[in-house]
Every structure is written in C-alpha cells, then in structure tokens.
Write a protein that holds these residues in place. Sequence first.
Motif, PDB file in Angstrom:
ATOM      1  N   PRO A  98      32.785 -47.726   7.826  1.00  0.00           N
ATOM      2  CA  PRO A  98      31.457 -48.222   7.434  1.00  0.00           C
ATOM      3  C   PRO A  98      31.448 -49.129   6.210  1.00  0.00           C
ATOM      4  O   PRO A  98      30.714 -50.118   6.186  1.00  0.00           O
ATOM      5  CB  PRO A  98      30.681 -46.924   7.155  1.00  0.00           C
ATOM      6  CG  PRO A  98      31.344 -45.902   8.013  1.00  0.00           C
ATOM      7  CD  PRO A  98      32.801 -46.272   8.029  1.00  0.00           C
ATOM      8  N   LEU A  99      32.252 -48.835   5.200  1.00  0.00           N
ATOM      9  CA  LEU A  99      32.245 -49.668   3.998  1.00  0.00           C
ATOM     10  C   LEU A  99      32.726 -51.080   4.300  1.00  0.00           C
ATOM     11  O   LEU A  99      32.139 -52.061   3.836  1.00  0.00           O
ATOM     12  CB  LEU A  99      33.106 -49.041   2.906  1.00  0.00           C
ATOM     13  CG  LEU A  99      33.153 -49.813   1.578  1.00  0.00           C
ATOM     14  CD1 LEU A  99      31.745 -49.990   1.014  1.00  0.00           C
ATOM     15  CD2 LEU A  99      34.045 -49.098   0.574  1.00  0.00           C
ATOM     16  N   ILE A 118      18.008 -54.865  11.234  1.00  0.00           N
ATOM     17  CA  ILE A 118      17.703 -53.642  11.974  1.00  0.00           C
ATOM     18  C   ILE A 118      18.984 -53.170  12.648  1.00  0.00           C
ATOM     19  O   ILE A 118      19.636 -53.940  13.355  1.00  0.00           O
ATOM     20  CB  ILE A 118      16.612 -53.863  13.042  1.00  0.00           C
ATOM     21  CG1 ILE A 118      15.374 -54.533  12.442  1.00  0.00           C
ATOM     22  CG2 ILE A 118      16.222 -52.549  13.690  1.00  0.00           C
ATOM     23  CD1 ILE A 118      14.283 -54.836  13.455  1.00  0.00           C
ATOM     24  N   LEU A 119      19.361 -51.919  12.429  1.00  0.00           N
ATOM     25  CA  LEU A 119      20.556 -51.368  13.056  1.00  0.00           C
ATOM     26  C   LEU A 119      20.347 -49.899  13.382  1.00  0.00           C
ATOM     27  O   LEU A 119      19.438 -49.262  12.855  1.00  0.00           O
ATOM     28  CB  LEU A 119      21.783 -51.543  12.160  1.00  0.00           C
ATOM     29  CG  LEU A 119      21.865 -50.778  10.841  1.00  0.00           C
ATOM     30  CD1 LEU A 119      23.302 -50.744  10.328  1.00  0.00           C
ATOM     31  CD2 LEU A 119      20.997 -51.440   9.764  1.00  0.00           C
ATOM     32  N   GLY A 120      21.180 -49.379  14.255  1.00  0.00           N
ATOM     33  CA  GLY A 120      21.084 -47.984  14.632  1.00  0.00           C
ATOM     34  C   GLY A 120      21.380 -47.069  13.455  1.00  0.00           C
ATOM     35  O   GLY A 120      22.174 -47.411  12.579  1.00  0.00           O
ATOM     36  N   ASP A 127      29.524 -40.760  14.396  1.00  0.00           N
ATOM     37  CA  ASP A 127      28.352 -40.100  13.810  1.00  0.00           C
ATOM     38  C   ASP A 127      28.322 -40.137  12.282  1.00  0.00           C
ATOM     39  O   ASP A 127      27.732 -39.265  11.643  1.00  0.00           O
ATOM     40  CB  ASP A 127      28.264 -38.628  14.272  1.00  0.00           C
ATOM     41  CG  ASP A 127      27.686 -38.504  15.674  1.00  0.00           C
ATOM     42  OD1 ASP A 127      26.944 -39.413  16.080  1.00  0.00           O
ATOM     43  OD2 ASP A 127      27.977 -37.512  16.357  1.00  0.00           O
ATOM     44  N   LEU A 128      28.931 -41.146  11.671  1.00  0.00           N
ATOM     45  CA  LEU A 128      28.948 -41.203  10.210  1.00  0.00           C
ATOM     46  C   LEU A 128      27.572 -41.559   9.641  1.00  0.00           C
ATOM     47  O   LEU A 128      27.163 -41.032   8.617  1.00  0.00           O
ATOM     48  CB  LEU A 128      29.998 -42.217   9.730  1.00  0.00           C
ATOM     49  CG  LEU A 128      31.458 -41.825   9.972  1.00  0.00           C
ATOM     50  CD1 LEU A 128      32.390 -42.932   9.502  1.00  0.00           C
ATOM     51  CD2 LEU A 128      31.790 -40.527   9.251  1.00  0.00           C
ATOM     52  N   GLY A 129      26.869 -42.473  10.275  1.00  0.00           N
ATOM     53  CA  GLY A 129      25.516 -42.800   9.825  1.00  0.00           C
ATOM     54  C   GLY A 129      25.463 -43.315   8.400  1.00  0.00           C
ATOM     55  O   GLY A 129      24.575 -42.939   7.638  1.00  0.00           O
ATOM     56  N   ALA A 130      26.401 -44.185   8.022  1.00  0.00           N
ATOM     57  CA  ALA A 130      26.483 -44.627   6.627  1.00  0.00           C
ATOM     58  C   ALA A 130      26.332 -46.126   6.439  1.00  0.00           C
ATOM     59  O   ALA A 130      26.027 -46.587   5.333  1.00  0.00           O
ATOM     60  CB  ALA A 130      27.817 -44.169   6.029  1.00  0.00           C
TER      61      ALA A 130
END
Length: 252
Positions: A98-99, A118-120, A127-130
């Motif tokens: 993600p970084l 806009i992103l999920g 499933d990190l969601g970061a």
Amino acid sequence: MKVLVPVKRVIDYNVKVRVKADGTGVDLANVKMSMNPFDEIAVEEAIRLKEAGKATEVIAVSIGVKQSQETLRTALAMGADRAILVEAADDVHTDIEPLAVAKILAAIVKDEEPGLIILGKQAIDNDLGATGQMLAALLGWSQATNANSVEVDGDSAVVAREVDGGLQTVKVSMPAIITTDLRLNEPRYASLPNIMKAKKKPLDAKTPADYGVDVSPRLEIVKTSEPATRSAGEIVGSVDELVAKLKEKGIV
C-alpha cells in the motif's frame, strides 16, 4: 473536475482460493481474475458523478502486472475516459504494498491534478485497507472512508459513512479522497458496444521509475495457511442443556 479511480486486479470473488502446498502464498495458476469489487463500486460512482455533470473526466489507474490492463479495459468499458497502467511487477504473485501504491498515486495526482479520488476501501486479496488513508496523508487532502453515499456540491462533498453504530455523515473540502463501501451503489455491466469502444480509449503505460518510486517490498509473508476447519456442532435435548453447555464453554 477530474476524478481519479485506482483499481486493482484480484482473484474473482466467486473463486475458491487455494493455498500453495509449501505455504508461500496463494495459487494463481489458471485462476479467474477480475476487478476488486470495492474498486468496481468506485468506478461506478465516478461515472455517475460525470453523468450528473459534477465531473468532466474519469481516469482509471492500476498498479501491478501487465495483465492489469484487462482490469483497466473493464473500467473503460464501464465508462471511464482513459487509463494509466503502472507496470510495477513481472510476477503475478507479487503484490505491491500500500505505501508504494500510495506514493505512485501521489505522483500521478501531481501530473493529473484531479479534484477527487475515489477508491475501494480495501482489496479482497489482502484486506489491508490502507492505501486510501496513506494517500490522504501523503497529499494532505481531506478523506472520508467507508462511504455509503456521496454528494458533491461545489468545493465540498457530503459523505455518509458506515460505522459500527450506524451511519455517520461528514462534510469534506475538495480536493478529497473517498473510499467506497459495498452499499454505495450497484456497478453497471459493460455493454458489448462499450467493450468495443474501450479498446480504442487511451491507455498509457508507465513504470514506478517514471515517478521516482521504489516498490521494493518492506513486508515479508512468513506463511500462508487455510482457515481452521470448523468442528462439528452438538445436538442438545433441551434449552436447559443448551444453557448449561454455553456456561460450560464460558460463552454466557
């Protein structure tokens, strides 16, 4: 206003995931891949903003392997105007962290100057969601996560977001970053004419080096394993016996 929509290529949500025998990761051989469902919702929301006259252009971005262009073509067929593919890996088993994704997106933002991203809220593979939160921190932009509804009005956006206790409504100033939840909308199906048109829409190919970003992994996957098998249930003869069993197991 431009709207930037990052999308990710993941295992199709209908596919049963198999773990490699050596536990080093997930087996992707001959597995159907598709757009991350949360990102699909983000694309739909961006297109709706354009149809409502709130946006002038929708740009889809994907960071990963070359095959991600298929995911971008899906976004173009849905209604995105153009796409950018950042080829950051050669192996389909390589997941860009993600970084690194956020840093590349931040560089793309400087080039494209969108008013909204806009992103999920998360990708269904890790499933990190970061990514959304990291990108907001790098850009210093307003953010609204887990969006249930989005209303753009001038230089601000009103977002209803899902929280444990229900819905929370926030107002963010533009430019802003919004991450989507499942109940935001129902993504449209790409029609055959639009699929054909998507083949002619612009799709630029870039590399992390073009943006001066190092995508070397900083995390190490130690082991991947299947979820524990659920044990068989017990049949009890009465409510009293059920309560006794629950107390015995410390549930009540």
